[in-house]
Design a protein around this motif. Sequence first.
Motif, PDB file in Angstrom:
ATOM      1  N   TYR A 100       0.866  -1.188   0.000  1.00  0.00           N
ATOM      2  CA  TYR A 100       0.000   0.000   0.000  1.00  0.00           C
ATOM      3  C   TYR A 100       0.895   1.228   0.000  1.00  0.00           C
ATOM      4  O   TYR A 100       1.830   1.330   0.808  1.00  0.00           O
ATOM      5  CB  TYR A 100      -0.917   0.036   1.232  1.00  0.00           C
ATOM      6  CG  TYR A 100      -1.890   1.203   1.162  1.00  0.00           C
ATOM      7  CD1 TYR A 100      -3.064   1.097   0.426  1.00  0.00           C
ATOM      8  CD2 TYR A 100      -1.595   2.427   1.763  1.00  0.00           C
ATOM      9  CE1 TYR A 100      -3.937   2.174   0.310  1.00  0.00           C
ATOM     10  CE2 TYR A 100      -2.460   3.494   1.657  1.00  0.00           C
ATOM     11  CZ  TYR A 100      -3.631   3.364   0.916  1.00  0.00           C
ATOM     12  OH  TYR A 100      -4.481   4.433   0.786  1.00  0.00           O
ATOM     13  N   ASN A 131       0.912   5.438   0.266  1.00  0.00           N
ATOM     14  CA  ASN A 131       0.089   6.542   0.760  1.00  0.00           C
ATOM     15  C   ASN A 131      -0.028   7.664  -0.278  1.00  0.00           C
ATOM     16  O   ASN A 131       0.460   7.536  -1.413  1.00  0.00           O
ATOM     17  CB  ASN A 131       0.627   7.052   2.099  1.00  0.00           C
ATOM     18  CG  ASN A 131       2.004   7.702   1.979  1.00  0.00           C
ATOM     19  OD1 ASN A 131       2.496   7.997   0.893  1.00  0.00           O
ATOM     20  ND2 ASN A 131       2.646   7.909   3.117  1.00  0.00           N
ATOM     21  N   GLN A 132      -0.639   8.769   0.108  1.00  0.00           N
ATOM     22  CA  GLN A 132      -0.870   9.868  -0.829  1.00  0.00           C
ATOM     23  C   GLN A 132       0.419  10.616  -1.213  1.00  0.00           C
ATOM     24  O   GLN A 132       0.406  11.444  -2.113  1.00  0.00           O
ATOM     25  CB  GLN A 132      -1.910  10.839  -0.263  1.00  0.00           C
ATOM     26  CG  GLN A 132      -3.320  10.255  -0.211  1.00  0.00           C
ATOM     27  CD  GLN A 132      -3.847   9.876  -1.588  1.00  0.00           C
ATOM     28  OE1 GLN A 132      -4.112  10.728  -2.416  1.00  0.00           O
ATOM     29  NE2 GLN A 132      -4.020   8.579  -1.830  1.00  0.00           N
ATOM     30  N   THR A 180       3.883   2.167   2.687  1.00  0.00           N
ATOM     31  CA  THR A 180       3.704   2.181   4.150  1.00  0.00           C
ATOM     32  C   THR A 180       3.450   0.788   4.714  1.00  0.00           C
ATOM     33  O   THR A 180       3.717   0.530   5.890  1.00  0.00           O
ATOM     34  CB  THR A 180       2.519   3.090   4.550  1.00  0.00           C
ATOM     35  OG1 THR A 180       1.334   2.624   3.886  1.00  0.00           O
ATOM     36  CG2 THR A 180       2.784   4.541   4.162  1.00  0.00           C
ATOM     37  N   LYS A 209      -0.332   5.404  -6.086  1.00  0.00           N
ATOM     38  CA  LYS A 209      -0.998   5.589  -4.792  1.00  0.00           C
ATOM     39  C   LYS A 209      -2.038   4.493  -4.597  1.00  0.00           C
ATOM     40  O   LYS A 209      -2.736   4.132  -5.541  1.00  0.00           O
ATOM     41  CB  LYS A 209      -1.677   6.965  -4.737  1.00  0.00           C
ATOM     42  CG  LYS A 209      -0.708   8.134  -4.811  1.00  0.00           C
ATOM     43  CD  LYS A 209      -1.417   9.458  -4.968  1.00  0.00           C
ATOM     44  CE  LYS A 209      -0.407  10.587  -5.129  1.00  0.00           C
ATOM     45  NZ  LYS A 209      -1.060  11.880  -5.389  1.00  0.00           N
ATOM     46  N   THR A 221      -6.667   1.298   3.356  1.00  0.00           N
ATOM     47  CA  THR A 221      -7.139   2.222   2.318  1.00  0.00           C
ATOM     48  C   THR A 221      -8.195   3.156   2.901  1.00  0.00           C
ATOM     49  O   THR A 221      -8.118   4.384   2.746  1.00  0.00           O
ATOM     50  CB  THR A 221      -7.744   1.439   1.133  1.00  0.00           C
ATOM     51  OG1 THR A 221      -6.797   0.484   0.651  1.00  0.00           O
ATOM     52  CG2 THR A 221      -8.151   2.371   0.002  1.00  0.00           C
ATOM     53  N   GLU A 244      -6.795   5.697   5.598  1.00  0.00           N
ATOM     54  CA  GLU A 244      -6.000   6.812   5.063  1.00  0.00           C
ATOM     55  C   GLU A 244      -6.887   7.825   4.346  1.00  0.00           C
ATOM     56  O   GLU A 244      -6.751   9.034   4.527  1.00  0.00           O
ATOM     57  CB  GLU A 244      -4.915   6.329   4.099  1.00  0.00           C
ATOM     58  CG  GLU A 244      -3.900   7.448   3.886  1.00  0.00           C
ATOM     59  CD  GLU A 244      -3.133   7.404   2.581  1.00  0.00           C
ATOM     60  OE1 GLU A 244      -2.246   8.255   2.422  1.00  0.00           O
ATOM     61  OE2 GLU A 244      -3.425   6.570   1.719  1.00  0.00           O
ATOM     62  N   PRO A 303      -4.850   7.661   9.172  1.00  0.00           N
ATOM     63  CA  PRO A 303      -4.020   6.564   8.650  1.00  0.00           C
ATOM     64  C   PRO A 303      -3.600   5.552   9.720  1.00  0.00           C
ATOM     65  O   PRO A 303      -3.399   5.903  10.877  1.00  0.00           O
ATOM     66  CB  PRO A 303      -2.791   7.274   8.079  1.00  0.00           C
ATOM     67  CG  PRO A 303      -3.164   8.708   7.970  1.00  0.00           C
ATOM     68  CD  PRO A 303      -4.232   8.968   8.980  1.00  0.00           C
TER      69      PRO A 303
END
Length: 394
Positions: free
Chosen positions: A215, A217-218, A223, A266, A309, A312, A317
């Motif tokens: 996964y 993150n933005q 992460t 992302k 998902t 976050e 998060p």
Amino acid sequence: MNNKAVILGSNYYIGLSTIRCLGEHGIHTVAVDYSTKNTYAADSKYVSEKLVVPHYKEDPAGFIRYLKDYASMQSAPPVLIPCHDNYVEVIDEYLEELRESYLIPQTEKGIYTRLMNKEMLERAAIEKGVAVPETVRVDEEDYLAKVAQTIKYPCLVKPSDSPAFVAKFRRKLFKVYYEQELVEAVEKSRQAGLEVIVQRIIPGFDDHMYTFDAYLNQESKVTHWVTCQKFRQYPINFGASVYTGQKYVPELYEIGAKFLEDMKYKGFAEIEFKKDAETGKFYLIEVNVRITNLNVLLNKAGVNIPYITYRELTGSPVEPYAVKKDTNLVFWYAYEDLLAIKGYLKTKQLTFGQVFKSFFKPKAYAIWDWRDPKPAFSFLSITLGKMFGKNSRG
């Protein structure tokens, strides 16, 4: 939490595991499908709401309009989670429009398609310095001679657009053993309006297939991640996971995390690799950009991708985490694994002893869950119906 989770696709165990991963945390889950036929995932006790929508391919504009209308009636933007490649394709096409109504990890239109399309993926991998199997394009001059010289037989004829190819031929690729077979496979694909490429087969049995599940993150930083090793697939040798174990392989993180971060990706992605049995080198085979078949295994190993998902995107998060040990857990899709075992035994790729021994590992079941048994009974009913010629989906 006012944000609902809208889960696209409830006729397969990927949708089921996604619903469970969110529902067990008390999140309002919405099971979405274009039909009520064979949607056993919607029978989960964790489903809060069910929607029947226009068909994503037959009426994509109607499908998008329905989703937007639904979101407009909610008190907070829902999180949108696709559980099939076809849903991802539609989301990518209408990404900017959907992002006005839904929370979606990906912000840049086209990245999903670039990773799903085999030709685009190969170019991106080479550009980023990641090894891919040697490839010849069928529109190249003297492509047959190039195949004979650089790739050799047997080799693989793979589609650029996997979902369309699977829908047409009910298989992921063609394995060809000589030139005439290659010509026929390419022509068959052309007649179906599908582009294909020719690739070298990386040596090694199915247990040389690995996955890097992550996964991002933005900020496009990994992460959470897990690595896995396939043991059995269906169809055998070139199919989907039916018996796969979590296996800590740090090298896959080194290759996979850098590639996805360089792509500015992302959200969740799964990279499939094959380890060359002769050289030990890892080759990138494909990338899945929707929730994986192995989702239930990742969750049991400590990485709940749908929940990560959701958290976050809704502003809280989950702490970063990676599975840096071997848990001995295996994912098991019993129905197709039994069919696969028959094939492995028939072709003498596995012995009965090897298969028997494998059944004693702790399992993450694709469908069965004693806390939520109804979907398994629904699936059994559907399977028996198919055997007797009923219950086919339109």
